[in-house]
Design an enzyme around this catalytic site. Structure first.
Site, PDB file in Angstrom:
ATOM      1  N   CYS A 206       1.919  -3.222   5.766  1.00  0.00           N
ATOM      2  CA  CYS A 206       3.234  -2.939   5.173  1.00  0.00           C
ATOM      3  C   CYS A 206       4.385  -3.670   5.859  1.00  0.00           C
ATOM      4  O   CYS A 206       5.487  -3.728   5.311  1.00  0.00           O
ATOM      5  CB  CYS A 206       3.503  -1.435   5.208  1.00  0.00           C
ATOM      6  SG  CYS A 206       2.129  -0.467   4.576  1.00  0.00           S
ATOM      7  N   HIS A 341      12.139   2.087   6.960  1.00  0.00           N
ATOM      8  CA  HIS A 341      10.794   2.017   6.392  1.00  0.00           C
ATOM      9  C   HIS A 341      10.621   3.194   5.427  1.00  0.00           C
ATOM     10  O   HIS A 341      10.237   2.998   4.279  1.00  0.00           O
ATOM     11  CB  HIS A 341       9.759   2.042   7.509  1.00  0.00           C
ATOM     12  CG  HIS A 341       8.367   1.805   7.049  1.00  0.00           C
ATOM     13  ND1 HIS A 341       7.981   0.636   6.425  1.00  0.00           N
ATOM     14  CD2 HIS A 341       7.244   2.582   7.118  1.00  0.00           C
ATOM     15  CE1 HIS A 341       6.691   0.696   6.134  1.00  0.00           C
ATOM     16  NE2 HIS A 341       6.228   1.873   6.540  1.00  0.00           N
ATOM     17  N   HIS A 381       6.862   2.400  -2.515  1.00  0.00           N
ATOM     18  CA  HIS A 381       6.482   1.587  -1.351  1.00  0.00           C
ATOM     19  C   HIS A 381       5.787   0.321  -1.834  1.00  0.00           C
ATOM     20  O   HIS A 381       4.613   0.341  -2.205  1.00  0.00           O
ATOM     21  CB  HIS A 381       5.562   2.408  -0.448  1.00  0.00           C
ATOM     22  CG  HIS A 381       5.215   1.719   0.835  1.00  0.00           C
ATOM     23  ND1 HIS A 381       5.690   0.479   1.193  1.00  0.00           N
ATOM     24  CD2 HIS A 381       4.419   2.125   1.878  1.00  0.00           C
ATOM     25  CE1 HIS A 381       5.213   0.143   2.364  1.00  0.00           C
ATOM     26  NE2 HIS A 381       4.435   1.126   2.804  1.00  0.00           N
TER      27      HIS A 381
END
Length: 624
Positions: A206, A341, A381
């Site tokens: 990620c 994040h 995400h």
């Protein structure tokens, strides 16, 4: 006396050498710390987002882009859904964030055969498209970068496009390897665009796209490349990630990331792509490139031996933030907002919040808390594209002076002790705080690999105003494409864009079309004195009522038949006053004719008697 003179000469040489050494050392140190300019951006994200402007409109409009699972990926969403987290081979999420038309790709535009395009991972296709668009967004013809030391740094984390094939069809088996290899994802961009700087593919999960940004910044500062394309992409050809995280109870049931909210119940996964075009700030200013924002500092580190292989590590997050600030030569109080994040998990968000409170939350003025935002609350995400999406959002926010709202935060997480530092979640949209310095933002990405990345962005410096394009009179708009269909589509897109942005002037549009875009064999030119007239003609091109012609572009013998009867006294003089380029070309024709005839071109343009002569009017019309 002779020895004293030798000593003086020696000391002079040593002093001169020391001065040169200090200067070179200063140049090296300055280069190692030089800010990096973001001069172009391109992206694809859920909600139909196809450009940075559309992403900004989505977050500013507080749009929730989470929707149903796609039906074009080869899996049956209804068959795979089960609300029971224990159900093997199923997922319990009811949605996610997916790209529209992820399979759409104009292979011919990039000189790729249909068979090879079919074998290519959609992530490679989208990287090609966004790399091209990032260059044009910067006002740079991508073809002009051929042969330059431009680097490509691409982040991606899934390689399962071809895994669904039980057998490889004969017609594509020669392409399947290159089409699904990480290294080729960056290498193909370099190959198609003819770029000769470093080409690096990165998988840190990620955090991949922020790691590529860090690597690109380092490469530019070291002089390995003159410009760099950096970013990441995620397209999901299988439902495996949803099934796996269902077993781990890591998904939000409704598919939404409720970042730093007390209602957080897991991550909502999505897709996306984003590319930044970067160069050293000094080069951007020297070349007159528009600077969208500046990268002041970056840092990357690792969790190390944390509480679990994929568990976030708070101290490591604190260290990467401090390292990025040190690289930027800034303090925590110098940054106004952090794009977090913020995946919306009950484990990760509190750890991240505590790291922010322990760093940015300390030593701040009482009236200026650190504001905390999350693009994931809008689009989910986007994994390998998450970090670059946050950068694009923050660049737009820096330019507009607005901090968009983070969705789904009715109550900030009560698992976090917010009293330990000055950090507040952006539960509502706010104007950027008034500060007597450039606006600044941090962006974080943390990978399940344990690799953490943090970037510090800064508002673009004020540059000398560019001389405005000369306006007035008839304006041409040049539109081109690889094929007739592409030409018509481009005309339609241009008409739609210009109609939607009324402040765009006809001359500015015309100048951009010839200065910053590639020109292809199929072309159309529409001319007019007003936006309305030009838009009307563009619509005719888009509908196929006016067509561009194709053919090779080259040199050779040209026959000109200027005709007769189109002349009038004083013709071309008004255009020569308005257009320096036309006036220069007309002057060159006049110089050539002056050695062949007994009259001047300038004089003939205003002389009715001369324009009545056949031997005069035809060369005059040719010159015009």
């Amino acid at each position: 006396m002779e020895n004293e003179q030798k000593l003086r000469d020696y000391l002079k040489r040593v002093t001169a050498d020391l001065t040169r050494t200090r200067r070179r050392l200063h140049e090296v140190e300055s280069r190692a710390e030089e800010p990096i300019a973001i001069v172009g951006m391109a992206c694809r994200f859920p909600g139909g987002v196809g450009s940075p402007q559309e992403l900004w409109e989505l977050v500013l409009g507080e749009t929730d882009a989470i929707g149903d699972f796609p039906t074009d990926r080869g899996w049956d969403p209804a068959e795979l859904y089960d609300p029971d987290p224990e159900a093997a081979g199923k997922y319990y999420a009811r949605g996610g964030g997916f790209l529209q038309d992820a399979a759409g790709f104009d292979a011919g535009f990039f000189g790729i055969s249909p068979r090879e395009a079919l074998a290519m991972d959609p992530q490679q296709r989208i990287l090609l498209e966004t790399a091209w668009e990032a260059c044009e967004h910067a006002g740079i013809d991508p073809a002009a970068l051929r042969g330059t030391a431009t680097g490509v740094f691409a982040g991606l984390m899934y390689q399962d496009y071809a895994s669904r094939l039980d057998s490889v069809p004969d017609e594509i088996e020669g392409y399947i390897g290159n089409g699904n290899t990480y290294s080729v994802a960056s290498g193909r961009v370099s190959y198609v665009l003819g770029l000769e700087g470093p080409a690096v593919s990165v998988d840190t999960a990620c955090s991949s796209s922020l790691v590529t940004l860090h690597l690109a910044v380092q490469s530019l500062r070291r002089g390995e490349c003159t410009m760099a394309l950096a970013g990441g992409v995620t397209v999901l050809p299988t439902a495996d990630i949803f099934i796996e995280l269902s077993r781990q109870r890591g998904l939000a049931a409704d598919g939404r990331c409720k970042s730093f909210s007390d209602a957080a119940d897991g991550a909502g996964f999505s897709e996306g792509a984003g590319i930044l075009l970067l160069e050293r700030l000094s080069d951007a200013e020297r070349l007159g490139h528009r600077v969208l924002a500046v990268v002041r500092g970056t840092a990357v580190n690792q969790d190390g031996a944390s509480s679990g292989l994929t568990a976030p590590n708070g101290p490591a997050q604190e260290r990467v933030i401090k390292a990025a600030l040190a690289d930027a030569q800034l303090t925590t109080a110098d940054v106004d907002v952090v794009e977090a994040h913020g995946t919306g998990t009950t484990l990760g968000d509190p750890i991240e919040a505590q790291a922010l409170l322990a760093t940015y939350g300390q030593g701040r003025p009482e009236d200026r808390p650190l504001w905390l935002g999350s693009l994931k609350s809008n689009i989910g995400h986007a994994q390998a594209a998450a970090g670059v999406g946050g950068v694009i959002k923050m660049v737009m926010a820096l330019r507009h002076g607005v901090l968009p709202k983070t969705l789904h935060v009715d109550v900030p997480s009560r698992q976090v002790d917010w009293s330990t530092g000055a950090v507040e979640v952006l539960a509502e949209r706010r104007a950027w705080p008034e500060v007597e310095r450039p606006r600044r933002a941090g962006v974080s990405s943390f990978g399940i690999s344990g690799t953490n990345a943090h970037v510090v962005l800064e508002q673009a410096p004020e540059l000398e105003p560019v001389e405005p394009v000369r306006s007035g009179g008839v304006v041409p708009w040049v539109v081109s494409g690889r094929s007739g269909a592409a030409l018509r589509a481009q005309a339609a897109r241009l008409a739609e864009h210009v109609a939607a942005v009324p402040e765009l002037g006809a001359v500015e549009v015309g100048a951009s079309l010839v200065r910053s875009r590639a020109v292809f064999d199929h072309r159309a030119v529409v001319v007019g004195e007003s936006r309305e007239a030009l838009l009307e003609q563009l619509s005719a091109v888009a509908e196929g009522l006016v067509g561009g012609s194709g053919g090779s572009v080259g040199s050779g013998v040209v026959f000109v038949f200027p005709g007769q009867g189109a002349q009038w006294v004083g013709m071309a003089r008004g255009l020569a006053e308005q257009s320096p380029v036309f006036a220069e070309a007309l002057g060159e024709c006049g110089e050539v004719l002056s050695g062949l005839v007994d009259w001047s071109l300038e004089g003939a343009l205003g002389d009715e008697g001369l324009l009545g002569r056949v031997d005069v009017v035809q060369p005059v019309l040719f010159a015009v």
